[in-house]
Scaffold this active site. Structure first.
Site, PDB file in Angstrom:
ATOM      1  N   HIS A  47      -3.935  -2.515   2.540  1.00 21.44           N
ATOM      2  CA  HIS A  47      -3.440  -1.977   3.813  1.00 21.44           C
ATOM      3  C   HIS A  47      -3.081  -3.118   4.757  1.00 21.44           C
ATOM      4  O   HIS A  47      -2.012  -3.153   5.364  1.00 21.44           O
ATOM      5  CB  HIS A  47      -4.547  -1.134   4.464  1.00 21.44           C
ATOM      6  CG  HIS A  47      -4.214   0.310   4.582  1.00 21.44           C
ATOM      7  ND1 HIS A  47      -3.821   0.878   5.762  1.00 21.44           N
ATOM      8  CD2 HIS A  47      -4.230   1.311   3.674  1.00 21.44           C
ATOM      9  CE1 HIS A  47      -3.618   2.175   5.588  1.00 21.44           C
ATOM     10  NE2 HIS A  47      -3.864   2.464   4.317  1.00 21.44           N
TER      11      HIS A  47
ATOM     12  N   HIS B  22     -12.053  -2.419   8.335  1.00 24.13           N
ATOM     13  CA  HIS B  22     -11.110  -1.475   8.930  1.00 24.13           C
ATOM     14  C   HIS B  22     -10.491  -2.041  10.212  1.00 24.13           C
ATOM     15  O   HIS B  22      -9.284  -1.925  10.436  1.00 24.13           O
ATOM     16  CB  HIS B  22     -11.822  -0.155   9.215  1.00 24.13           C
ATOM     17  CG  HIS B  22     -12.592   0.361   8.040  1.00 24.13           C
ATOM     18  ND1 HIS B  22     -11.972   0.878   6.918  1.00 24.13           N
ATOM     19  CD2 HIS B  22     -13.931   0.410   7.793  1.00 24.13           C
ATOM     20  CE1 HIS B  22     -12.891   1.222   6.028  1.00 24.13           C
ATOM     21  NE2 HIS B  22     -14.084   0.955   6.544  1.00 24.13           N
ATOM     22  N   ALA B  23     -11.298  -2.694  11.038  1.00 19.86           N
ATOM     23  CA  ALA B  23     -10.767  -3.314  12.254  1.00 19.86           C
ATOM     24  C   ALA B  23      -9.839  -4.470  11.913  1.00 19.86           C
ATOM     25  O   ALA B  23      -8.844  -4.705  12.610  1.00 19.86           O
ATOM     26  CB  ALA B  23     -11.911  -3.791  13.145  1.00 19.86           C
ATOM     27  N   ALA B  24     -10.154  -5.207  10.839  1.00 19.10           N
ATOM     28  CA  ALA B  24      -9.295  -6.310  10.420  1.00 19.10           C
ATOM     29  C   ALA B  24      -7.885  -5.814  10.125  1.00 19.10           C
ATOM     30  O   ALA B  24      -6.891  -6.483  10.431  1.00 19.10           O
ATOM     31  CB  ALA B  24      -9.892  -6.994   9.189  1.00 19.10           C
TER      32      ALA B  24
ATOM     33  N   GLU C  29       0.828  -1.204   0.000  1.00 18.47           N
ATOM     34  CA  GLU C  29       0.000   0.000   0.000  1.00 18.47           C
ATOM     35  C   GLU C  29       0.863   1.253   0.000  1.00 18.47           C
ATOM     36  O   GLU C  29       0.497   2.278  -0.555  1.00 18.47           O
ATOM     37  CB  GLU C  29      -0.941  -0.034   1.206  1.00 18.47           C
ATOM     38  CG  GLU C  29      -2.022   1.024   1.207  1.00 18.47           C
ATOM     39  CD  GLU C  29      -1.553   2.321   1.856  1.00 18.47           C
ATOM     40  OE1 GLU C  29      -2.114   3.388   1.544  1.00 18.47           O
ATOM     41  OE2 GLU C  29      -0.618   2.254   2.671  1.00 18.47           O
TER      42      GLU C  29
END
Length: 345
Positions: free
Chosen positions: A310, A285-287, A10
């Site tokens: 990401h 997003h939490a992952a 990323e």
């Protein structure tokens, strides 16, 4: 000293922040080159300077190349130092992104550590402060972390001026297997605005409820119109989350000039509905953000709808520093991620 290519995967600011954090934790020096090389404005921006500087303070690091737009730094940590710290980004740079660099380091301290960060609390291309408070911090607590976060004042682009405070007490992180979402206990949310018409928060809220479909009747979303004392400048955000007996799923959007309030709420509602329908254990997003905490705990697993670039970049980087391996597989329409200690391989 490890050499890290900042353009890998990323190739954004996350790689820089996480490199500094892992360096501080492990005591391994790091040289990072090609920092944010693929961005329109390559190199270090003010919030990246603030994050690396802040991590450096927590480990008494020797840092070279820490200057605006620099594309190469060296970071040589010494010893971790708990205590109380104050950091001011000086712009609307995201306080939550600076905290993402600091929090893993604070969690391995052997004494209480407290930080006060000033900047933007709800800004584009960063998780809003409520997402950290209501989703990420609560997930980290399931690893037995002793962490508390308070939003003291909100601040927005372009002036910033928002403030958060985070206190971490010593604790041993434990591996956790985040299972399928399970039975819904609650659907909650916060839609807030400052120095903007009240109806914007109401429109964001209604759009979330509309897009939640069959889940909308269970949702309770609070609207807030904040005073000058509670926030600095005009702005707002919408954060929604769903709770089960096992986990929390969340989604968030920040108010932007020229973007309809309905579009923000619709995006949050659609993400929450998709996560609930999939029975994923963590939202996308939490992952991404939980990877480093599970790695520090030495194990754990979760499922998610999809894995971002990401997240894959973070996995690659964490494996450079810590004795763990990430196993990624796909089954039943979900991505399953497992943290495996290398000593058990």
């Amino acid at each position: 000293m490890l050499d890290i290519d900042g353009s890998y995967g990323e190739g954004g600011g996350q790689l820089l922040r996480l490199s500094a954090a892992l360096s501080a934790i492990t005591g391994i020096g790091v040289r990072i080159t090609n920092i944010r090389a693929r961005r329109d404005k390559p190199g270090l921006a003010p919030q990246h300077l603030a994050a690396v500087h802040a991590v450096g303070k927590l480990c008494d690091a020797k840092i070279e190349g820490l200057a605006l737009r620099s594309q190469m730094i060296t970071f040589e940590p010494k010893r971790l130092r708990a205590g109380e710290y104050r950091f001011n980004i000086g712009t609307a740079g995201s306080v939550t992104l600076v905290l993402q660099a600091l929090l893993p380091v604070m969690l391995v301290m052997h004494a209480t550590c407290k930080v006060h960060i000033t900047g933007g609390t709800d800004v584009r291309q960063a998780p809003p402060a409520d997402y950290l408070c209501e989703i990420l911090i609560r997930l980290i607590k399931q690893l037995d972390a002793q962490v508390e976060m308070r939003i003291l004042r909100r601040g927005y682009y372009p002036q910033g001026g928002g403030e958060i405070e985070v206190v971490v007490r010593p604790a041993q992180l434990i591996p956790v297997k985040f299972s399928a979402f399970g039975h819904i206990k609650a659907i909650r949310g916060i839609a807030h605005v400052t120095n903007l018409p009240d109806h914007i928060a109401m429109r964001m809220k209604q759009a979330v409820l509309d897009r939640l479909g069959i889940y909308g009747t269970q949702a309770r979303i609070e609207t807030q119109t904040l005073s000058h004392e509670a926030a600095f400048g005009p702005g707002g955000a919408i954060v929604g989350w769903t709770e089960s007996e096992h986990t929390i799923l969340g989604s968030a959007r920040v108010a932007e000039r020229g973007v309809r309030a309905e579009a923000l709420g619709e995006a949050v509602g659609e993400e929450l509905a998709a996560d609930l329908a999939s029975s994923a254990a963590l939202d996308v997003h939490a992952a991404d953000q939980m990877l480093v905490y599970l790695a520090l705990a030495g194990g754990g697993s979760f499922s998610t709808r999809t894995i971002s670039l990401h997240a894959r970049t973070a996995m690659w980087l964490i494996e450079q520093f810590l004795p763990i391996t990430f196993d990624v597989s796909e089954a039943a329409g979900l991505i399953h991620v497992t943290v495996i200690p290398r000593r058990e391989q």
